[in-house]
Design a protein around this motif. Structure first.
Motif, short mmCIF file in Angstrom:
data_model
loop_
_atom_site.label_atom_id
_atom_site.label_comp_id
_atom_site.label_asym_id
_atom_site.label_seq_id
_atom_site.Cartn_x
_atom_site.Cartn_y
_atom_site.Cartn_z
N THR A 145 33.06 -55.11 -15.97
CA THR A 145 32.90 -56.49 -16.41
C THR A 145 34.00 -56.81 -17.42
OG1 THR A 145 31.43 -55.91 -18.26
CG2 THR A 145 30.40 -56.36 -16.13
N VAL A 146 34.37 -58.08 -17.48
CA VAL A 146 35.40 -58.51 -18.41
C VAL A 146 35.03 -59.88 -18.94
CG1 VAL A 146 36.80 -59.44 -16.52
CG2 VAL A 146 37.88 -58.94 -18.71
N VAL A 147 35.22 -60.07 -20.24
CA VAL A 147 34.86 -61.33 -20.90
C VAL A 147 35.92 -62.39 -20.61
CG1 VAL A 147 34.49 -62.46 -23.12
CG2 VAL A 147 33.60 -60.16 -22.73
N ASN A 148 35.47 -63.51 -20.02
CA ASN A 148 36.33 -64.68 -19.85
C ASN A 148 37.66 -64.38 -19.16
OD1 ASN A 148 34.35 -66.05 -21.15
ND2 ASN A 148 35.63 -66.86 -22.78
N PHE A 185 45.75 -63.12 -23.09
CA PHE A 185 44.48 -62.44 -23.29
C PHE A 185 44.64 -60.96 -22.98
CE2 PHE A 185 43.49 -66.79 -21.90
CZ PHE A 185 42.86 -67.25 -23.04
N SER A 186 43.96 -60.11 -23.74
CA SER A 186 44.06 -58.67 -23.52
C SER A 186 42.75 -58.01 -23.88
CB SER A 186 45.20 -58.06 -24.35
OG SER A 186 44.91 -58.18 -25.73
N ALA A 187 42.54 -56.83 -23.30
CA ALA A 187 41.36 -56.02 -23.63
C ALA A 187 41.82 -54.57 -23.71
CB ALA A 187 40.27 -56.18 -22.59
N ALA A 188 41.37 -53.86 -24.73
CA ALA A 188 41.75 -52.47 -24.91
C ALA A 188 41.27 -51.64 -23.72
CB ALA A 188 41.15 -51.92 -26.20
N PRO A 189 42.03 -50.59 -23.34
CA PRO A 189 41.65 -49.76 -22.20
C PRO A 189 40.28 -49.10 -22.39
CG PRO A 189 43.91 -49.31 -22.85
CD PRO A 189 43.31 -50.17 -23.93
N TYR A 265 48.81 -75.71 -43.40
CA TYR A 265 48.45 -75.77 -42.00
C TYR A 265 47.24 -74.87 -41.72
CZ TYR A 265 52.90 -78.09 -41.20
OH TYR A 265 53.95 -78.98 -41.22
N PRO A 266 46.42 -75.22 -40.75
CA PRO A 266 45.22 -74.42 -40.46
C PRO A 266 45.56 -73.03 -39.92
CG PRO A 266 45.06 -76.63 -39.49
CD PRO A 266 46.48 -76.44 -39.92
N ASN A 267 44.71 -72.09 -40.25
CA ASN A 267 44.77 -70.78 -39.60
C ASN A 267 44.01 -70.86 -38.28
OD1 ASN A 267 46.20 -69.38 -41.66
ND2 ASN A 267 44.32 -69.23 -42.86
N VAL A 268 44.63 -70.35 -37.21
CA VAL A 268 44.04 -70.48 -35.88
C VAL A 268 43.24 -69.23 -35.54
CG1 VAL A 268 44.53 -70.64 -33.41
CG2 VAL A 268 45.79 -72.06 -35.04
N SER A 269 41.99 -69.44 -35.14
CA SER A 269 41.12 -68.34 -34.67
C SER A 269 40.56 -68.75 -33.32
CB SER A 269 39.99 -68.09 -35.67
OG SER A 269 39.10 -67.10 -35.18
N ILE A 270 40.73 -67.88 -32.31
CA ILE A 270 40.31 -68.18 -30.94
C ILE A 270 39.28 -67.13 -30.52
CG2 ILE A 270 41.08 -68.48 -28.56
CD1 ILE A 270 43.87 -69.09 -29.69
N GLU A 271 38.12 -67.59 -30.08
CA GLU A 271 37.04 -66.70 -29.73
C GLU A 271 36.39 -67.11 -28.40
OE1 GLU A 271 36.42 -64.07 -31.43
OE2 GLU A 271 37.62 -64.53 -33.22
N PRO A 272 35.78 -66.15 -27.67
CA PRO A 272 35.06 -66.52 -26.45
C PRO A 272 33.72 -67.16 -26.79
CG PRO A 272 34.85 -64.17 -26.86
CD PRO A 272 35.79 -64.70 -27.91
N PHE A 273 33.36 -68.17 -26.00
CA PHE A 273 32.08 -68.82 -26.21
C PHE A 273 31.61 -69.46 -24.91
CE2 PHE A 273 29.60 -72.68 -27.15
CZ PHE A 273 28.53 -72.11 -27.83
N ASP A 274 30.43 -69.05 -24.45
CA ASP A 274 29.79 -69.67 -23.30
C ASP A 274 30.73 -69.71 -22.08
OD1 ASP A 274 27.65 -70.80 -21.98
OD2 ASP A 274 28.20 -72.86 -22.54
N GLY A 275 31.41 -68.61 -21.84
CA GLY A 275 32.25 -68.51 -20.65
C GLY A 275 33.61 -69.18 -20.77
N ARG A 276 34.01 -69.56 -21.96
CA ARG A 276 35.33 -70.17 -22.15
C ARG A 276 35.89 -69.74 -23.49
NH1 ARG A 276 34.55 -75.14 -25.09
NH2 ARG A 276 32.33 -75.46 -25.52
N TRP A 277 37.12 -70.18 -23.78
CA TRP A 277 37.76 -69.85 -25.04
C TRP A 277 37.79 -71.08 -25.93
CZ3 TRP A 277 38.77 -64.94 -26.26
CH2 TRP A 277 38.81 -64.02 -25.22
#
Length: 330
Positions: A145-148, A185-189, A265-277
């Motif tokens: 399985t993989v997130v988003n 997007f990346s995921a650790a092995p 300027y804002p600091n950008v944080s990107i997270e998965p939520f409800d099947g999207r980013w």
């Protein structure tokens, strides 16, 4: 009978006995090597190491369960077996129903592991030489399985992940490594070791994260939007522009004196939520400068105020395209 004939007969008899003994030794030698139950195991391992899934499947006499077949041939298969070291095929042990068990020991990532193969004697060739075959089986499967994400990489091979999941048929023994290695997007092995046809295979769950490249590109687009907004606000001479920032004042402001500047300027944080980013709410600071007139005294004096602002955005990533749409509430 003369002594000469006796000596000749004895010589012939001795030669015959030696020939028979040699033949017996040769037959035993062949039955313990190329005609041994270990031989199909050797051939099977060779097929795995060569990435020849068709040959390996035929030797193993295994059925393929309903699943993705990307791991059953080529680079993915070779990679799975390449992680086996210190391989040792043991002596066959008898089992019921005219079967034998051939043990295979090997090392993966420093752990000593064991796989047992069941084989059955199927007959003889040339009267003397045994033939052996694997007892039919069914290949195990490995769930990932993989997130988003709709893609991943398993043993170096890109694979599709419909709705973020897939099931792969796999040979054994072997080790399988899954990861996500995209630009944005990346995921650790994550690794799973498969040791037997009936051993449970731990599912691989890939926790995808936004890469620094995505954060950098989103940050650039956010900065571009804010700088453009500040420039338009100054051009239109508005204290309350169509921007995330504004300033409320009851004083008269001299036309042409209004200037907006983004100071933090804002600091950008990107997270998965409800099947999207999603991009977390963006917080920053802006400064407004102008000349304003005191309504009571009529005196002009400088306006120099820093204001906090916050807004949200909608993020859309398609391939190598990143779109950031600000969502403003007035």
């Amino acid at each position: 009978m003369s002594q000469a004939l006796v000596r000749i007969a004895a010589g012939w008899l001795l030669g015959l006995m030696l020939a028979v003994a040699g033949a017996v030794v040769a037959v035993n030698l062949v039955n313990n090597t190329v005609a041994s139950p270990q031989q199909p195991v050797r051939e099977y391992l060779d097929a795995l190491q060569s990435g020849d899934g068709g040959k390996a499947l035929g030797l193993l006499r295994a059925t393929v369960p309903p699943s993705n077949a990307a791991m059953l041939d080529g680079t993915a298969l070779q990679t799975a077996t390449s992680r086996l070291t210190n391989v040792d095929i043991g002596d066959a042990e008898e089992r019921p129903d005219n079967q034998v068990m051939v043990p295979l020991e090997y090392t993966i990532d420093g752990s000593r592991l064991r796989t047992e193969f069941l084989l059955r004697k199927t007959g003889t060739e040339w009267i003397f030489f045994n033939t052996w075959a694997f007892v039919p089986s069914r290949l195990p499967t490995m769930d990932i399985t993989v997130v988003n994400s709709s893609e991943a990489t398993v043993n170096g091979v890109p694979v599709n992940m419909p709705n973020g999941r897939n099931s792969f048929a796999v040979f054994y023994p072997g080790e399988y490594e899954a990861s996500v290695n995209g630009e944005y997007f990346s995921a650790a092995p994550s690794r799973a070791t498969v040791t037997a046809r009936d051993a449970p295979v731990a599912p691989l769950n890939l926790l995808t994260q936004a890469t620094d490249n995505l954060k950098k590109d989103v940050s650039a687009k956010v900065r571009e939007f804010l700088d453009s907004c500040a420039a338009v606000a100054a051009k239109e001479q508005k204290l309350q522009p169509d921007c995330p920032f504004y300033y409320a004042s009851n004083n008269t402001v001299q036309d042409g004196s209004i200037k907006w500047t983004v100071t933090e300027y804002p600091n950008v944080s990107i997270e998965p939520f409800d099947g999207r980013w999603v991009v977390a709410p963006l917080d920053g600071k802006a400064k407004v400068e102008a000349l304003q007139q005191n309504l009571f005294t009529g005196a002009w004096y400088p306006l120099n105020e820093e204001v906090d602002f916050s807004f949200t955005t909608r993020l859309d990533v398609t391939g190598d395209m990143v779109k950031v749409t600000p969502v403003l509430s007035f």
